[in-house]
Design an enzyme around this catalytic site. Sequence first.
Site, PDB file in Angstrom:
ATOM      1  N   TYR A 143      42.544  37.830  41.073  1.00 53.79           N
ATOM      2  CA  TYR A 143      42.141  39.217  41.333  1.00 53.79           C
ATOM      3  C   TYR A 143      40.917  39.212  42.243  1.00 53.79           C
ATOM      4  CZ  TYR A 143      40.871  44.105  40.757  1.00 53.79           C
ATOM      5  OH  TYR A 143      40.575  45.428  40.995  1.00 53.79           O
ATOM      6  N   ASP A 235      35.720  33.169  44.989  1.00 52.18           N
ATOM      7  CA  ASP A 235      35.407  34.489  44.464  1.00 52.18           C
ATOM      8  C   ASP A 235      34.708  34.313  43.118  1.00 52.18           C
ATOM      9  OD1 ASP A 235      35.221  37.024  43.512  1.00 52.18           O
ATOM     10  OD2 ASP A 235      37.326  37.564  43.864  1.00 52.18           O
ATOM     11  N   LYS A 264      29.271  42.111  40.103  1.00 51.20           N
ATOM     12  CA  LYS A 264      28.965  42.162  38.658  1.00 51.20           C
ATOM     13  C   LYS A 264      27.509  41.777  38.330  1.00 51.20           C
ATOM     14  CE  LYS A 264      33.715  42.525  37.520  1.00 51.20           C
ATOM     15  NZ  LYS A 264      34.905  41.930  38.088  1.00 51.20           N
TER      16      LYS A 264
HETATM   17  C1  PLP Z   1      35.796  42.475  39.312  1.00 53.14           C
HETATM   18  C2  PLP Z   1      36.291  41.531  40.325  1.00 53.14           C
HETATM   19  C3  PLP Z   1      36.435  41.882  41.669  1.00 53.14           C
HETATM   20  C4  PLP Z   1      36.268  43.296  42.149  1.00 53.14           C
HETATM   21  O1  PLP Z   1      34.973  43.771  41.975  1.00 53.14           O
HETATM   22  P1  PLP Z   1      34.740  45.355  41.954  1.00 53.14           P
HETATM   23  O2  PLP Z   1      33.250  45.487  41.840  1.00 53.14           O
HETATM   24  O3  PLP Z   1      35.462  45.878  40.758  1.00 53.14           O
HETATM   25  O4  PLP Z   1      35.267  45.889  43.216  1.00 53.14           O
HETATM   26  C5  PLP Z   1      36.771  40.901  42.590  1.00 53.14           C
HETATM   27  N1  PLP Z   1      36.984  39.635  42.202  1.00 53.14           N
HETATM   28  C6  PLP Z   1      36.878  39.252  40.905  1.00 53.14           C
HETATM   29  C7  PLP Z   1      37.095  37.818  40.545  1.00 53.14           C
HETATM   30  C8  PLP Z   1      36.546  40.185  39.923  1.00 53.14           C
HETATM   31  O5  PLP Z   1      36.484  39.821  38.656  1.00 53.14           O
END
Ligand code: PLP
Length: 445
Positions: A143, A235, A264
């Site tokens: 994701y 990521d 985050k």
């Molecule tokens: C939460 C998340 C995102 C997206 O971040 P948002 O602030 O919700 O746009 C991207 N990559 C990973 C691995 C995530 O957990």
Amino acid sequence: MNRENSRESYDRALDVLVGGVNSAVRAAPQPYPTFVRKGDGGHVVDVDGNRYVDWVMGLGPLLLGHDLPDPVQAAVQRRTSEGPMYGMPTELEVDHAEFVARHVPSVEMVRFVNSGTEATTSAVRLARGYTGRDKIVVMQSGYHGAQESTLVEGDADHHAPSSAGIPASFAEHTIPVPFNDADEATRVFEEYGDDVACVLVEPLLANKGIVEPVDGFHETLRDLTRDHGALLVWDEVITGFRVGGLGCAQSKYGVTPDLTTFGKIVGGGFPVGAIGGRSDLMEEFTPVGDVFQAGTFSGHPVTMAAGHETLRYAAENDVYEHVNDIGRQLREGLQEIVAEQAPQYTVVGTDSLFKVVFTRGGEAQSGPCEDGCRQDPDCERFDACPKNGADVGRGAVERWNRVFRPQMLDRGIMLSQNQFESQFVAYGHTEEDVERTLDAYREAL
Ligand SMILES: *Cc1c(COP(=O)(O)O)cnc(C)c1O
């Protein structure tokens, strides 16, 4: 448990907010979402006054929990009282970027943005701009936010957008491979290697799992990208400043990506994202280079203050010791419960992440993975432990969602909103929270 006000709020919300929520996963809980009144340490209190041990923790950003320590709180309040933002630079952005660059091995320069989605979007654009190539390789069930280049499903040979509204021609350039499948990644690079701008990968699957990497997987991706002139983009939006502490997952796993995306925790509970990496790559972004990148709210002073003071607090206190210890206690406790009551299920997680995946089949839980699956090839259960998103998806999802989670909620335990997302330990959690949570698992499983 009286949840009338949550039900009524949801009823109202359904008229004016799509699906009653502002982010899809929040509508997943059965029979309706819990509306929160406030947070308190490791707990949330809902609009009916019910108190829960909160393992959602904002979906990951709240490393410290709901009560911000004095220095963090003071910094946030000072920033808001001096005008929320300016559209001009502040020293705070420099302080925070210096901190990130000092602690994260692969990062020399940073660009702050406003969400993880923005960070991965910009990182992909940077990789394409830098290499002059269009294709990217991602993991199935990985994701990277709600962005056009990564909302794709299928396999390397047949892939299509996973959402309506995305041109098929976008998905054409995005090649999904299974996480932990070094052979398939190698095959893809043999076929498309010279057209690949980057591999975009989470250090561990944190939104469909949790699934840790098997030994050598990330090293293979590092070698493949290097050999083919592609970039390796990690990521770390979830793992950043959580797994591996201030050095992030790249310090824990000993792999050096070219670019890293953050989100985050790095914003201390306020909207944030960031891209970091070597300066020769980062300087492809405007205004130095030609890859356009901009944002009205980027480097927002309140966010920078919250993020910086949160990480400074973590550096100067026993934050990581505490959250990792609570995480270990949970995983060990769950391992015992699962071995006795549901030996087909798999305890997963590391550091301050934990979860029970309702895997089907598989042998009894025994062997060396005492505090959750470590993908240890010597473990008896190695083959039964999920290796990728598809393995996780084959679990007893309906049971988790309709039977198990509501039972936990009735016992005052707020688990992740769907079976696939991580559960997060914060500094505000206590051993009492662990005991209550394990008791509830014991009764509900
Ligand atoms: C939460 C998340 C995102 C997206 O971040 P948002 O602030 O919700 O746009 C991207 N990559 C990973 C691995 C995530 O957990």
